[in-house]
Write a protein that holds these residues in place. Structure first.
Motif, mmCIF file in Angstrom:
data_model
loop_
_atom_site.group_PDB
_atom_site.id
_atom_site.type_symbol
_atom_site.label_atom_id
_atom_site.label_comp_id
_atom_site.label_asym_id
_atom_site.label_seq_id
_atom_site.Cartn_x
_atom_site.Cartn_y
_atom_site.Cartn_z
ATOM 1 N N ASP A 55 -19.709 22.705 26.465
ATOM 2 C CA ASP A 55 -18.705 21.680 26.730
ATOM 3 C C ASP A 55 -19.067 20.764 25.687
ATOM 4 O O ASP A 55 -20.238 20.071 26.008
ATOM 5 C CB ASP A 55 -18.709 21.091 28.140
ATOM 6 N N CYS A 56 -18.604 20.384 24.642
ATOM 7 C CA CYS A 56 -18.787 19.383 23.740
ATOM 8 C C CYS A 56 -17.891 17.939 23.683
ATOM 9 O O CYS A 56 -17.902 17.312 22.749
ATOM 10 C CB CYS A 56 -18.831 19.924 22.219
ATOM 11 N N THR A 57 -17.237 17.901 24.899
ATOM 12 C CA THR A 57 -16.322 16.841 24.961
ATOM 13 C C THR A 57 -16.664 15.417 24.780
ATOM 14 O O THR A 57 -16.120 14.570 24.751
ATOM 15 C CB THR A 57 -15.389 16.937 26.123
ATOM 16 N N THR A 58 -18.196 15.288 25.200
ATOM 17 C CA THR A 58 -18.675 13.739 25.100
ATOM 18 C C THR A 58 -19.543 13.601 23.770
ATOM 19 O O THR A 58 -19.940 12.432 23.618
ATOM 20 C CB THR A 58 -19.909 13.860 26.178
ATOM 21 N N GLY A 59 -19.328 14.598 22.696
ATOM 22 C CA GLY A 59 -20.020 14.403 21.643
ATOM 23 C C GLY A 59 -21.332 15.254 21.460
ATOM 24 O O GLY A 59 -21.598 15.374 20.288
ATOM 25 N N GLN A 60 -21.713 15.683 22.496
ATOM 26 C CA GLN A 60 -22.995 16.221 22.768
ATOM 27 C C GLN A 60 -22.748 17.765 23.291
ATOM 28 O O GLN A 60 -21.706 17.586 24.358
ATOM 29 C CB GLN A 60 -24.050 15.566 23.395
ATOM 30 N N CYS A 61 -23.249 18.677 23.176
ATOM 31 C CA CYS A 61 -22.938 20.137 23.552
ATOM 32 C C CYS A 61 -23.778 20.409 24.726
ATOM 33 O O CYS A 61 -24.933 20.523 24.527
ATOM 34 C CB CYS A 61 -22.833 21.205 22.490
ATOM 35 N N PHE A 62 -23.268 20.792 26.002
ATOM 36 C CA PHE A 62 -24.251 21.484 27.069
ATOM 37 C C PHE A 62 -23.560 22.807 27.424
ATOM 38 O O PHE A 62 -22.310 22.963 27.606
ATOM 39 C CB PHE A 62 -24.043 20.261 27.879
ATOM 40 N N LYS A 76 -11.936 19.812 30.630
ATOM 41 C CA LYS A 76 -11.759 18.498 30.022
ATOM 42 C C LYS A 76 -11.088 18.420 28.563
ATOM 43 O O LYS A 76 -11.468 19.507 27.788
ATOM 44 C CB LYS A 76 -13.093 17.874 29.775
ATOM 45 N N ALA A 77 -10.639 17.558 28.206
ATOM 46 C CA ALA A 77 -9.939 17.378 26.889
ATOM 47 C C ALA A 77 -10.830 17.161 25.675
ATOM 48 O O ALA A 77 -12.026 16.612 26.047
ATOM 49 C CB ALA A 77 -8.883 16.436 26.903
ATOM 50 N N GLY A 78 -10.777 17.702 24.676
ATOM 51 C CA GLY A 78 -11.521 17.558 23.524
ATOM 52 C C GLY A 78 -12.114 18.905 23.095
ATOM 53 O O GLY A 78 -11.457 19.912 23.161
ATOM 54 N N GLN A 79 -13.322 18.723 22.656
ATOM 55 C CA GLN A 79 -13.749 20.067 21.754
ATOM 56 C C GLN A 79 -14.682 20.726 22.282
ATOM 57 O O GLN A 79 -15.885 20.240 23.111
ATOM 58 C CB GLN A 79 -14.723 19.526 20.462
ATOM 59 N N TRP A 80 -14.392 22.288 22.433
ATOM 60 C CA TRP A 80 -15.373 23.089 23.255
ATOM 61 C C TRP A 80 -15.910 24.002 21.976
ATOM 62 O O TRP A 80 -15.352 24.173 21.152
ATOM 63 C CB TRP A 80 -14.791 23.711 24.234
ATOM 64 N N LYS A 81 -17.295 24.681 22.386
ATOM 65 C CA LYS A 81 -17.656 25.693 21.458
ATOM 66 C C LYS A 81 -17.929 26.938 22.117
ATOM 67 O O LYS A 81 -18.313 27.005 23.220
ATOM 68 C CB LYS A 81 -18.760 25.081 20.574
ATOM 69 N N VAL A 82 -17.479 28.034 21.353
ATOM 70 C CA VAL A 82 -17.881 29.410 21.968
ATOM 71 C C VAL A 82 -19.078 29.970 20.873
ATOM 72 O O VAL A 82 -18.884 30.216 19.746
ATOM 73 C CB VAL A 82 -16.543 30.211 21.977
ATOM 74 N N ALA A 83 -19.863 30.761 21.589
ATOM 75 C CA ALA A 83 -20.986 31.422 20.808
ATOM 76 C C ALA A 83 -20.975 32.804 21.107
ATOM 77 O O ALA A 83 -20.949 33.025 22.411
ATOM 78 C CB ALA A 83 -22.437 30.777 21.038
ATOM 79 N N VAL A 84 -20.860 33.700 20.188
ATOM 80 C CA VAL A 84 -20.799 35.279 20.295
ATOM 81 C C VAL A 84 -21.908 35.862 19.458
ATOM 82 O O VAL A 84 -21.970 35.375 18.364
ATOM 83 C CB VAL A 84 -19.427 35.678 20.024
ATOM 84 N N ASN A 85 -22.747 36.460 20.171
ATOM 85 C CA ASN A 85 -23.690 37.250 19.620
ATOM 86 C C ASN A 85 -23.772 38.753 20.231
ATOM 87 O O ASN A 85 -23.395 39.059 21.269
ATOM 88 C CB ASN A 85 -25.093 36.687 19.751
#
Length: 418
Positions: free
Chosen positions: A286-293, A313-322
């Motif tokens: 969850d990166c919606t606050t500007g920091q990713c958790f 939540k509205a905003g940016q999320w990041k997905v990490a696949v490995n």
């Protein structure tokens, strides 16, 4: 039942091999070994251990190594195995248990959840006394948010229902403790009686599909899949995107960005590794606050990973696949991303074979691929969970502690409408 192998290395003492007599403390017959073990200096030797379990639950024993000169114990190691009770996925089947817990003691029940279970229904009836409950997967990598309200909650006499969404396959532990004497802050809610209880575990599965025809979507769910009292579907009008990624040879994850609009009802991510490629892990931030958790983890390495977030939540999320379990993977993967509007619920009705519902197909808009993301739910189970939430919430609990239960999908499908 089976066999395991232990390894021993003697790192001190005289040169040459020494023989150690082996004995057991607290062995109920589960473990067997040779009567002795011969260990050279600084050389690793294997010791086969036979395992024969004759009852459900944990079995522990201590293996002792005795010096051959005076028979003194020079090394001890504990062995533990757990034999869980299996839960059947046969429609209508349940695992039912009864028990008693004396004051300031506890009882643990280990169950084996099979793969492919959509939800695990846990029913606890406290007939006498007060019990605190704790449930956990024995898989240390599991991250089941639904279980957080379950941990050490004090259960007064009554019936309580929990639904565990998409439980990790494997062994789970339900612990019950008669410890309100020190855990409960309200003296009026303390019990010093022996607690009596009944348990019921049900593995829930389902199947659902849909067809678009003439501006209508016909949805159907088979009745023989699971025991559902009040079937309904939550329908999300959604946009679907696909991203192609490659598994890095250096072990680093592939990062992908997801933008969630305001008032979204669902975010569903499904990553699948290509044929012949490494198995994968998936992490959502969850990166919606500007920091990713870190928000969620898909689970242990496999060819498919799914994470679903309701009301993201509205905003940016990041997905990490490995790649996993070896991080230096080969091949690629496809990430399917579905972002939907708020759900519209439709009740299902039908005959002895299937439940059905017809809903209007949404109008196509823009260039994006439009789909309906559909979840099969049981309204009766939601109501039972909501009653449990309200029963366990204190009078001065904040409103967020008294919210209705979240829907738990018993089956899902994605229907393309354009």
């Amino acid at each position: 039942s089976g066999e395991r192998e232990m390894k021993f290395t003697r790192g001190s003492g005289a040169k040459g091999a020494r023989t150690y007599r082996l004995s057991w403390t607290g062995n109920d017959g589960t473990f067997t070994t040779a009567p002795s073990l011969r260990l050279p200096l600084n050389e690793t030797k294997s010791l086969p251990v036979g395992i024969q379990v004759n009852s459900f639950g944990p079995h522990s024993a201590i293996l002792n190594l005795h010096d051959s000169r005076d028979d003194a114990i020079v090394h001890r190691v504990m062995l533990t195995v757990v034999a869980p009770r299996p839960i059947s996925v046969t429609p209508g089947s349940q695992l039912r248990l009864d028990g008693r817990v004396p004051l300031m003691q506890s009882d643990d029940h280990y169950i084996a959840v099979p793969a492919g279970v959509a939800a695990l229904k846990v029913e606890i009836e406290v007939r006498k006394g007060v019990l605190s409950a704790r449930m956990r997967s024995m898989d240390p990598s599991s991250n089941t948010e639904d279980l957080r309200p379950f941990q050490f909650v004090q259960l007064q006499p009554g019936k309580y229902t929990w639904l565990v969404a998409a439980p990790v396959a494997g062994t789970w532990d339900l612990g019950l403790a008669n410890d309100s004497g020190w855990r409960e802050k309200d003296v009026s809610r303390v019990s010093t009686d022996e607690a009596q209880y009944s348990l019921a575990f049900t593995a829930l599965t389902g199947s659902i599909d849909g067809v678009v025809s003439g501006g209508q979507v016909s949805i159907q769910a088979r009745r023989d899949a699971t025991r559902i009292e009040s079937p309904a579907v939550d329908v999300y009008s959604a946009k679907r995107d696909r991203h192609i990624g490659h598994l890095a040879a250096n072990g680093l994850p592939t990062l992908l960005t997801v933008d969630v609009p305001e008032d979204a009802g669902v975010l569903r991510l499904r990553a699948t590794s290509d044929p012949g490629a490494s198995e994968i892990e998936m992490f959502l931030y969850d990166c919606t606050t500007g920091q990713c958790f870190l928000y969620s983890y898909g689970g242990l390495a496999q060819a498919e990973q799914i994470i679903t977030v309701r009301k993201p939540k509205a905003g940016q999320w990041k997905v990490a696949v490995n790649a996993a379990p070896i991080a230096t993977g080969v091949g690629g993967f496809v990430l399917e991303q579905i972002v939907g509007d708020k759900a519209k619920r439709a009740q299902l009705s039908g005959d002895d074979i299937a439940w059905k519902a017809n809903i209007a197909s949404p109008a196509a808009s823009g260039d994006a691929e439009r789909v309906l993301y559909v979840e099969l739910v049981d309204v009766a189970l939601e109501n039972a969970e909501t009653q449990r939430i309200l029963a366990l919430a204190s009078a001065d609990a904040p409103p967020e502690k008294k919210l209705p239960a979240k829907p738990v999908a018993l089956a899902t499908t994605v229907i393309a409408v354009r």
